[in-house]
Design a protein around this motif. Structure first.
Motif, PDB file in Angstrom:
ATOM      1  N   GLY A 328      11.214  27.242  -6.667  1.00 16.62           N
ATOM      2  CA  GLY A 328      11.241  28.424  -7.510  1.00 16.62           C
ATOM      3  C   GLY A 328       9.868  29.061  -7.617  1.00 16.62           C
ATOM      4  N   LYS A 329       9.676  29.873  -8.658  1.00 16.04           N
ATOM      5  CA  LYS A 329       8.416  30.614  -8.806  1.00 16.04           C
ATOM      6  C   LYS A 329       7.243  29.708  -9.149  1.00 16.04           C
ATOM      7  CE  LYS A 329      10.364  35.116 -10.101  1.00 16.04           C
ATOM      8  NZ  LYS A 329      10.456  36.148 -11.184  1.00 16.04           N
ATOM      9  N   VAL A 330       7.430  28.800 -10.093  1.00 13.49           N
ATOM     10  CA  VAL A 330       6.344  27.914 -10.520  1.00 13.49           C
ATOM     11  C   VAL A 330       6.954  26.589 -10.995  1.00 13.49           C
ATOM     12  CG1 VAL A 330       6.333  28.960 -12.838  1.00 13.49           C
ATOM     13  CG2 VAL A 330       4.344  27.672 -12.055  1.00 13.49           C
ATOM     14  N   VAL A 331       6.466  25.493 -10.470  1.00 16.96           N
ATOM     15  CA  VAL A 331       7.004  24.187 -10.842  1.00 16.96           C
ATOM     16  C   VAL A 331       6.459  23.797 -12.209  1.00 16.96           C
ATOM     17  CG1 VAL A 331       7.247  21.770 -10.189  1.00 16.96           C
ATOM     18  CG2 VAL A 331       7.137  23.543  -8.412  1.00 16.96           C
ATOM     19  N   THR A 332       7.342  23.614 -13.165  1.00 17.16           N
ATOM     20  CA  THR A 332       6.917  23.244 -14.516  1.00 17.16           C
ATOM     21  C   THR A 332       7.185  21.765 -14.760  1.00 17.16           C
ATOM     22  OG1 THR A 332       9.046  23.890 -15.470  1.00 17.16           O
ATOM     23  CG2 THR A 332       7.316  25.552 -15.420  1.00 17.16           C
ATOM     24  N   ASN A 333       6.164  21.083 -15.241  1.00 19.47           N
ATOM     25  CA  ASN A 333       6.227  19.670 -15.579  1.00 19.47           C
ATOM     26  C   ASN A 333       6.756  18.806 -14.434  1.00 19.47           C
ATOM     27  OD1 ASN A 333       5.201  20.245 -18.113  1.00 19.47           O
ATOM     28  ND2 ASN A 333       7.200  20.317 -19.091  1.00 19.47           N
ATOM     29  N   PRO A 334       6.056  18.822 -13.300  1.00 20.19           N
ATOM     30  CA  PRO A 334       6.472  17.936 -12.209  1.00 20.19           C
ATOM     31  C   PRO A 334       6.416  16.468 -12.592  1.00 20.19           C
ATOM     32  CG  PRO A 334       4.289  18.846 -11.779  1.00 20.19           C
ATOM     33  CD  PRO A 334       4.847  19.598 -12.947  1.00 20.19           C
ATOM     34  N   SER A 335       5.620  16.135 -13.602  1.00 17.63           N
ATOM     35  CA  SER A 335       5.506  14.752 -14.076  1.00 17.63           C
ATOM     36  C   SER A 335       6.755  14.280 -14.805  1.00 17.63           C
ATOM     37  CB  SER A 335       4.319  14.623 -15.028  1.00 17.63           C
ATOM     38  OG  SER A 335       4.581  15.344 -16.227  1.00 17.63           O
ATOM     39  N   GLY A 336       7.610  15.226 -15.205  1.00 22.39           N
ATOM     40  CA  GLY A 336       8.720  14.924 -16.096  1.00 22.39           C
ATOM     41  C   GLY A 336       8.455  15.385 -17.505  1.00 22.39           C
ATOM     42  N   GLY A 337       7.191  15.768 -17.763  1.00 20.26           N
ATOM     43  CA  GLY A 337       6.842  16.313 -19.069  1.00 20.26           C
ATOM     44  C   GLY A 337       6.965  15.292 -20.183  1.00 20.26           C
ATOM     45  N   LEU A 338       6.785  15.760 -21.386  1.00 19.26           N
ATOM     46  CA  LEU A 338       6.876  14.886 -22.546  1.00 19.26           C
ATOM     47  C   LEU A 338       8.290  14.336 -22.713  1.00 19.26           C
ATOM     48  CD1 LEU A 338       4.347  16.735 -22.936  1.00 19.26           C
ATOM     49  CD2 LEU A 338       4.747  16.586 -25.387  1.00 19.26           C
ATOM     50  N   LEU A 339       9.274  15.133 -22.314  1.00 22.85           N
ATOM     51  CA  LEU A 339      10.674  14.747 -22.493  1.00 22.85           C
ATOM     52  C   LEU A 339      11.024  13.477 -21.726  1.00 22.85           C
ATOM     53  CD1 LEU A 339      12.295  18.292 -22.280  1.00 22.85           C
ATOM     54  CD2 LEU A 339      12.410  16.770 -24.269  1.00 22.85           C
ATOM     55  N   SER A 340      10.473  13.319 -20.537  1.00 27.80           N
ATOM     56  CA  SER A 340      10.801  12.155 -19.710  1.00 27.80           C
ATOM     57  C   SER A 340       9.611  11.236 -19.491  1.00 27.80           C
ATOM     58  CB  SER A 340      11.332  12.606 -18.342  1.00 27.80           C
ATOM     59  OG  SER A 340      12.640  13.121 -18.443  1.00 27.80           O
ATOM     60  N   LYS A 341       8.420  11.809 -19.378  1.00 26.97           N
ATOM     61  CA  LYS A 341       7.228  10.990 -19.167  1.00 26.97           C
ATOM     62  C   LYS A 341       6.849  10.263 -20.451  1.00 26.97           C
ATOM     63  CE  LYS A 341       3.386  13.133 -19.146  1.00 26.97           C
ATOM     64  NZ  LYS A 341       2.460  14.201 -18.750  1.00 26.97           N
ATOM     65  N   GLY A 342       7.123  10.893 -21.600  1.00 30.06           N
ATOM     66  CA  GLY A 342       6.745  10.343 -22.885  1.00 30.06           C
ATOM     67  C   GLY A 342       5.610  11.119 -23.522  1.00 30.06           C
ATOM     68  N   HIS A 343       5.403  10.896 -24.814  1.00 33.23           N
ATOM     69  CA  HIS A 343       4.430  11.684 -25.569  1.00 33.23           C
ATOM     70  C   HIS A 343       3.615  10.799 -26.512  1.00 33.23           C
ATOM     71  CE1 HIS A 343       2.480  14.817 -27.681  1.00 33.23           C
ATOM     72  NE2 HIS A 343       3.418  15.124 -28.563  1.00 33.23           N
ATOM     73  N   PRO A 344       2.659  10.001 -25.971  1.00 33.18           N
ATOM     74  CA  PRO A 344       1.696   9.327 -26.839  1.00 33.18           C
ATOM     75  C   PRO A 344       0.660  10.366 -27.268  1.00 33.18           C
ATOM     76  CG  PRO A 344       1.352   8.716 -24.529  1.00 33.18           C
ATOM     77  CD  PRO A 344       2.442   9.722 -24.564  1.00 33.18           C
ATOM     78  N   LEU A 345       0.689  10.784 -28.505  1.00 31.18           N
ATOM     79  CA  LEU A 345       0.054  12.029 -28.939  1.00 31.18           C
ATOM     80  C   LEU A 345      -1.376  12.210 -28.437  1.00 31.18           C
ATOM     81  CD1 LEU A 345       2.604  11.894 -30.710  1.00 31.18           C
ATOM     82  CD2 LEU A 345       1.256  12.775 -32.604  1.00 31.18           C
ATOM     83  N   GLY A 346      -2.215  11.217 -28.628  1.00 28.84           N
ATOM     84  CA  GLY A 346      -3.611  11.363 -28.227  1.00 28.84           C
ATOM     85  C   GLY A 346      -3.831  11.390 -26.731  1.00 28.84           C
ATOM     86  N   ALA A 347      -2.877  10.868 -25.976  1.00 23.76           N
ATOM     87  CA  ALA A 347      -3.029  10.772 -24.522  1.00 23.76           C
ATOM     88  C   ALA A 347      -2.422  11.942 -23.769  1.00 23.76           C
ATOM     89  CB  ALA A 347      -2.398   9.467 -24.026  1.00 23.76           C
TER      90      ALA A 347
END
Length: 394
Positions: A328-347
């Motif tokens: 597509g136009k721009v790949v967003t969150n190839p890492s999986g983002g916070l939703l799948s990669k996880g969200h340790p706030l400070g990291a």
């Protein structure tokens, strides 16, 4: 910026569920060691360090950094809610750009508990009082946990304003899982379908299922920033640079526009992105890859518009066309983002830096975006602060 800022090294450990990780300081030390090794320098070269975390006692940064070396350098502890990691990065970048230092470590870590986020200090006024007052008026539903009310309320605002379907948020979450299955550092690597997301446990009828929210996570990430002159002097790589960066905080529009999208930082994000585009002399159409703050699927959809990846009101069409993923136009969150990669706030902010640096180096392996040369990072913390960073391949 007076000195060109180079990302010389990055490091990140696999994210884990609460209770399944090492203690915060061990995670932080491990990420710091990885970043130093990636840069090809020893800790004795570091002149300043910025350590970001939200849930921890004062000077926890020293606890994580001291095992790297006891050299007496300034260690600054940073807490800016969910934008903590990128705030540490912002301060490190400023130190290099201003000429105050030539080699700086930015480190972020978090050891979290299970369950929804809540206040720690209940014997004093909350910094969210003004946010809660507006949210109570616009959303109600005080029985729903704080963060869900904020971002679910923003989703409701977008649905009412533009006719956005709940299914569009599910499509964002399904896309995140398709990306995360290729990321060995992500906490959730199972691919889920739109139907799986829609049929998951309902946590707010008509607004959100459980899979649309990111999980509490433990983890750490780090980056070594250096001046271009320092990199050349020491034979370090200079292929990824921070081309522009901006931090914004709330303006009156957060509270006086009667719009939950503004309450959760739409205007902060839009203003920070605009500053970055102006600094770099580019537009959103020039981006190849973006890591943005998808703490909820609702916020990813809203942020597409705030960053100018699509017109305001155009996020649903952007998603349906597949413009937010590979091909597509721009790949967003190839890492999986916070939703799948996880969200340790400070990291989180430094984990985004890790992913985008590898994308521009061409070493992201299974998550690689072909030919990536410009990458945008967006990290948001309510209360509030937003940091947007543009990386370029030199």
């Amino acid at each position: 910026m007076t000195s060109r800022v180079v990302v010389a090294g990055v490091g990140m450990i696999p994210f884990a569920k609460p209770g399944a990780s090492a203690p915060y300081h061990e995670m932080g030390t491990a990420a710091g060691r990885l970043a130093l090794a990636d840069a090809g320098i020893g800790y004795e070269a570091i002149e300043q360090a910025y350590a970001g975390y939200v849930y921890g006692d004062s000077t926890a940064g020293q606890m994580a950094i001291y095992p790297l070396g006891l050299t007496g350098i300034p260690v600054i502890n940073v807490n800016n809610n969910c934008s903590t990691g990128s705030t540490a990065l912002f301060l490190a970048r400023q130190a290099i750009a201003s000429g105050a230092a030539d080699c700086v470590l930015a480190l972020g870590f978090e050891q979290m508990k299970p369950g929804a986020l809540g206040a720690v200090f209940t014997d004093r006024p909350s910094p969210f009082e003004a946010f809660d007052k507006v949210t109570d008026t616009l959303v109600g539903s005080p029985e729903i946990p704080l963060a869900l009310r904020y971002f679910g309320g923003a989703g409701i605002s977008h649905m009412k304003k533009y006719g956005t379907r709940l299914e569009s948020f599910a499509k964002v979450r399904a896309k995140a899982s398709r990306h995360a299955k290729n990321n060995p550092l992500a906490i959730f690597r199972k691919e889920v379908s739109v139907e799986d997301v829609m049929n998951d446990q309902v946590i707010w009828p008509g607004v959100m299922t459980r899979l649309m929210a990111c999980p509490p996570t433990c983890g750490a990430a780090a980056a070594v920033l250096v001046s271009e002159a320092f990199a050349k002097r020491h034979g370090l790589r200079t292929d990824v640079v921070i081309a522009a960066q901006a931090m914004t905080t709330d303006t009156s529009s957060t509270f006086d526009t009667a719009d939950m999208m503004r309450v959760v930082g739409f205007d902060m994000s839009k203003a920070a992105a605009a500053k970055v585009y102006e600094q770099a002399g580019i537009g959103p159409e020039d981006l190849d890859v973006v890591e943005l703050h998808d703490c909820f699927a609702h916020n990813e959809l809203i942020t597409y518009e705030a960053l100018g990846l699509c017109p305001e009101g155009g996020a649903e069409r952007f998603i349906d066309a597949g413009d937010n993923s590979y091909g597509g136009k721009v790949v967003t969150n190839p890492s999986g983002g916070l939703l799948s990669k996880g969200h340790p706030l400070g990291a989180t902010g430094l984990a985004q830096c890790y992913e985008l640096t590898r994308q521009l180096r061409g070493t992201a392996e299974a998550t690689q975006v072909d030919g990536a040369r410009r990458a945008l990072q967006h990290n948001l913390g309510l209360g509030g602060a937003c940091v947007v960073t543009l990386y370029e391949r030199a």
